[in-house]
Design a protein around this motif. Structure first.
Motif, PDB file in Angstrom:
ATOM      1  N   TYR A 125      -4.603   2.996  11.515  1.00 50.62           N
ATOM      2  CA  TYR A 125      -5.229   3.608   9.845  1.00 50.62           C
ATOM      3  C   TYR A 125      -4.486   4.592   9.334  1.00 50.62           C
ATOM      4  O   TYR A 125      -4.712   5.169   8.230  1.00 50.62           O
ATOM      5  CB  TYR A 125      -6.411   4.460  10.704  1.00 50.62           C
ATOM      6  CG  TYR A 125      -7.135   5.316   9.805  1.00 50.62           C
ATOM      7  CD1 TYR A 125      -8.207   4.772   8.115  1.00 50.62           C
ATOM      8  CD2 TYR A 125      -7.297   7.060  10.142  1.00 50.62           C
ATOM      9  CE1 TYR A 125      -7.875   5.694   7.513  1.00 50.62           C
ATOM     10  CE2 TYR A 125      -7.699   7.571   9.349  1.00 50.62           C
ATOM     11  CZ  TYR A 125      -8.404   6.998   8.319  1.00 50.62           C
ATOM     12  OH  TYR A 125      -8.936   7.830   7.279  1.00 50.62           O
ATOM     13  N   TYR A 220     -10.675  -0.315  10.989  1.00 48.98           N
ATOM     14  CA  TYR A 220     -10.226  -1.502   9.882  1.00 48.98           C
ATOM     15  C   TYR A 220     -10.863  -1.960   8.610  1.00 48.98           C
ATOM     16  O   TYR A 220     -10.783  -2.292   7.691  1.00 48.98           O
ATOM     17  CB  TYR A 220     -10.505  -2.963  10.253  1.00 48.98           C
ATOM     18  CG  TYR A 220      -9.294  -2.913  11.257  1.00 48.98           C
ATOM     19  CD1 TYR A 220      -8.157  -3.417  10.980  1.00 48.98           C
ATOM     20  CD2 TYR A 220      -8.977  -2.943  13.141  1.00 48.98           C
ATOM     21  CE1 TYR A 220      -6.516  -3.598  11.961  1.00 48.98           C
ATOM     22  CE2 TYR A 220      -7.740  -2.824  13.832  1.00 48.98           C
ATOM     23  CZ  TYR A 220      -6.482  -3.144  13.163  1.00 48.98           C
ATOM     24  OH  TYR A 220      -5.537  -3.430  12.996  1.00 48.98           O
ATOM     25  N   GLY A 221     -12.115  -1.095   8.251  1.00 48.24           N
ATOM     26  CA  GLY A 221     -12.989  -1.372   7.223  1.00 48.24           C
ATOM     27  C   GLY A 221     -12.662   0.044   6.564  1.00 48.24           C
ATOM     28  O   GLY A 221     -12.259  -0.321   5.053  1.00 48.24           O
ATOM     29  N   LEU A 224      -9.026  -1.836   5.088  1.00 49.83           N
ATOM     30  CA  LEU A 224      -9.853  -2.543   4.712  1.00 49.83           C
ATOM     31  C   LEU A 224      -9.769  -2.226   2.921  1.00 49.83           C
ATOM     32  O   LEU A 224      -9.451  -2.469   2.178  1.00 49.83           O
ATOM     33  CB  LEU A 224     -10.866  -3.821   4.816  1.00 49.83           C
ATOM     34  CG  LEU A 224     -10.984  -4.723   3.752  1.00 49.83           C
ATOM     35  CD1 LEU A 224      -9.622  -5.968   3.868  1.00 49.83           C
ATOM     36  CD2 LEU A 224     -12.334  -5.465   4.755  1.00 49.83           C
ATOM     37  N   ARG A 225     -10.323  -1.115   2.735  1.00 53.81           N
ATOM     38  CA  ARG A 225     -11.250  -0.329   1.355  1.00 53.81           C
ATOM     39  C   ARG A 225      -9.662  -0.179   0.701  1.00 53.81           C
ATOM     40  O   ARG A 225      -8.935  -0.042  -0.126  1.00 53.81           O
ATOM     41  CB  ARG A 225     -11.704   0.529   2.062  1.00 53.81           C
ATOM     42  CG  ARG A 225     -12.223   1.344   0.667  1.00 53.81           C
ATOM     43  CD  ARG A 225     -13.237   2.781   1.065  1.00 53.81           C
ATOM     44  NE  ARG A 225     -12.750   3.471   1.736  1.00 53.81           N
ATOM     45  CZ  ARG A 225     -12.520   4.990   1.342  1.00 53.81           C
ATOM     46  NH1 ARG A 225     -14.023   4.907   1.686  1.00 53.81           N
ATOM     47  NH2 ARG A 225     -11.964   6.262   2.183  1.00 53.81           N
ATOM     48  N   ILE A 227      -6.572  -1.447   1.610  1.00 56.11           N
ATOM     49  CA  ILE A 227      -6.373  -2.575   1.337  1.00 56.11           C
ATOM     50  C   ILE A 227      -6.497  -2.849  -0.546  1.00 56.11           C
ATOM     51  O   ILE A 227      -5.647  -3.481  -1.388  1.00 56.11           O
ATOM     52  CB  ILE A 227      -5.858  -3.742   1.866  1.00 56.11           C
ATOM     53  CG1 ILE A 227      -5.009  -2.617   3.694  1.00 56.11           C
ATOM     54  CG2 ILE A 227      -5.410  -4.577   1.434  1.00 56.11           C
ATOM     55  CD1 ILE A 227      -4.689  -3.567   4.250  1.00 56.11           C
ATOM     56  N   LEU A 228      -8.065  -2.639  -0.496  1.00 51.55           N
ATOM     57  CA  LEU A 228      -8.288  -3.572  -1.462  1.00 51.55           C
ATOM     58  C   LEU A 228      -7.910  -2.369  -3.089  1.00 51.55           C
ATOM     59  O   LEU A 228      -7.811  -2.833  -4.125  1.00 51.55           O
ATOM     60  CB  LEU A 228      -9.742  -3.214  -2.039  1.00 51.55           C
ATOM     61  CG  LEU A 228      -9.970  -4.609  -0.336  1.00 51.55           C
ATOM     62  CD1 LEU A 228     -11.506  -4.470  -0.474  1.00 51.55           C
ATOM     63  CD2 LEU A 228      -9.497  -6.175  -0.806  1.00 51.55           C
ATOM     64  N   HIS A 236      -0.164  -5.629  -0.293  1.00 53.35           N
ATOM     65  CA  HIS A 236      -0.887  -6.479   0.915  1.00 53.35           C
ATOM     66  C   HIS A 236      -0.637  -6.840   1.769  1.00 53.35           C
ATOM     67  O   HIS A 236      -1.188  -6.798   3.115  1.00 53.35           O
ATOM     68  CB  HIS A 236      -2.658  -7.419  -0.338  1.00 53.35           C
ATOM     69  CG  HIS A 236      -3.105  -6.074  -1.468  1.00 53.35           C
ATOM     70  ND1 HIS A 236      -3.725  -7.176  -2.613  1.00 53.35           N
ATOM     71  CD2 HIS A 236      -2.819  -5.224  -1.465  1.00 53.35           C
ATOM     72  CE1 HIS A 236      -4.540  -6.478  -2.819  1.00 53.35           C
ATOM     73  NE2 HIS A 236      -4.387  -5.090  -2.580  1.00 53.35           N
ATOM     74  N   LEU A 240      -0.882  -6.027   5.859  1.00 55.12           N
ATOM     75  CA  LEU A 240      -1.873  -6.626   6.694  1.00 55.12           C
ATOM     76  C   LEU A 240      -1.177  -7.103   7.512  1.00 55.12           C
ATOM     77  O   LEU A 240      -1.267  -7.203   8.782  1.00 55.12           O
ATOM     78  CB  LEU A 240      -2.964  -7.572   5.918  1.00 55.12           C
ATOM     79  CG  LEU A 240      -3.820  -7.686   4.654  1.00 55.12           C
ATOM     80  CD1 LEU A 240      -3.954  -8.493   4.201  1.00 55.12           C
ATOM     81  CD2 LEU A 240      -4.677  -7.256   5.760  1.00 55.12           C
ATOM     82  N   CYS A 243      -1.130  -5.397  10.335  1.00 50.52           N
ATOM     83  CA  CYS A 243      -2.643  -4.777  11.302  1.00 50.52           C
ATOM     84  C   CYS A 243      -2.239  -6.017  12.475  1.00 50.52           C
ATOM     85  O   CYS A 243      -3.453  -6.762  13.128  1.00 50.52           O
ATOM     86  CB  CYS A 243      -3.382  -4.737  10.409  1.00 50.52           C
ATOM     87  SG  CYS A 243      -3.013  -3.127   9.587  1.00 50.52           S
TER      88      CYS A 243
END
Length: 312
Positions: A125, A220-221, A224-225, A227-228, A236, A240, A243
């Motif tokens: 993170y 990971y939430g 993901l936020r 990365i988006l 990207h 990823l 991880c």
């Protein structure tokens, strides 16, 4: 065989039955057990050796990987040697103290393993969501302290288990249908009231796995936020990839752990040899595959390991 018979009359000893229903195949079951254990030791000790020898790998990520390797070695070593004695030599006896020590060490390492996975999720993170502060925030000293916290947490959570079992009376039946001293398997042998033991074991398992999985999911939430929000597809992919190894290890560890736990607790209709085999697979397969997964998915580690192999 004389020693086997004597242990059954000794009130301070238990008899580990191995895998009931598959006694005829114990000698053959020992072969994959041995293979998995040897591969696990080779892989994890290779990771420890390479990280120790290579100054460039003295980083938080690889320090965490060493902690994971140590817990993997502890998980398999606490179970496999005794299981092989049962399978090959029919040495099934174990003292009460030995049983409680094995139980404590095994469950403590499992809880610590879960704590290390949470710390690794936090490491990913920070690396992705706040990369500029990563080097100053997550130092080797702080990672070592987080590892120490995981160890202390595991000891404090698991210590009551052998203490609660030690106060129980064990009557005529000292036969434990398992390859190792698992908490519920030992509690089932007691002729006393095991309500407190069962409740504490259940609450401990649910609290540890629930809290750790929640923290990992939160990490990971947020990852993901982040990365988006990145517009570059190459970025990207790179984020990823950092991880992937941790996600594979985490899914394999928690899936097998929860499945083994549920079959042990709620075993109605499930043959004993099935859930005992699953319990052993959980302690054999992840420790064997974890160093392979990180060796394949982590380029820097793969290069360093390759260098030492080629040198030999």
């Amino acid at each position: 065989m004389a020693a086997f018979n004597l242990t059954s009359s000794d009130p301070s000893a238990f008899i580990l039955m191995g895998i009931p229903g598959l006694e005829f195949a114990h000698i053959w079951i020992a072969i994959p057990f041995s293979a998995c254990y040897i591969i696990s030791l080779l892989g994890n000790f290779t990771v420890l050796f390479v990280v120790w020898k290579e100054q460039s790998l003295h980083k938080p990520m690889y320090l965490l990987l060493c902690m994971l390797a140590l817990t993997d070695i502890g998980m398999s070593t606490s179970v496999v040697p005794k299981a092989l004695f049962i399978f090959w030599l029919n040495w099934k006896g174990i003292t009460l103290d030995g049983c409680l020590i094995q139980l404590f060490f095994l469950h403590m390492v499992i809880v610590m393993h879960s704590g290390i996975l949470v710390t690794m999720a936090f490491d990913r993170y920070v690396a992705i969501c706040d990369p500029l502060r990563y080097a100053t925030f997550l130092t080797n000293v702080r990672i070592a302290l987080l590892g120490l916290v995981s160890l202390v947490r595991a000891v404090l959570i698991i210590l009551p288990l052998p203490l609660l079992l030690g106060r129980l009376p064990f009557c005529a039946n000292h036969m434990i249908p398992h390859t190792y001293c698992e908490h519920i398997a030992v509690a089932k042998v007691s002729c006393g009231d095991t309500t407190v033991n069962r409740m504490y074991g259940l609450l401990t398992a649910l609290a540890v796995s629930g809290l750790d999985l929640t923290l990992i999911a939160l990490s990971y939430g947020l990852i993901l936020r982040a990365i988006l929000r990145i517009s570059s597809k190459k970025a990207h992919q790179k984020a990823l990839n950092t991880c992937t190894a941790h996600i594979c290890v985490m899914l394999m560890s928690y899936t097998s752990c929860l499945f083994s736990f549920l079959t042990q607790r709620f075993d109605q209709g499930i043959p004993s040899h099935v859930h005992i085999t699953l319990a052993n697979i959980y302690l054999l397969v992840p420790p064997m595959l974890n160093p392979i997964i990180y060796g394949v998915k982590t380029k820097e580690l793969r290069v360093k390991v390759g260098k030492y192999i080629c040198r030999r």
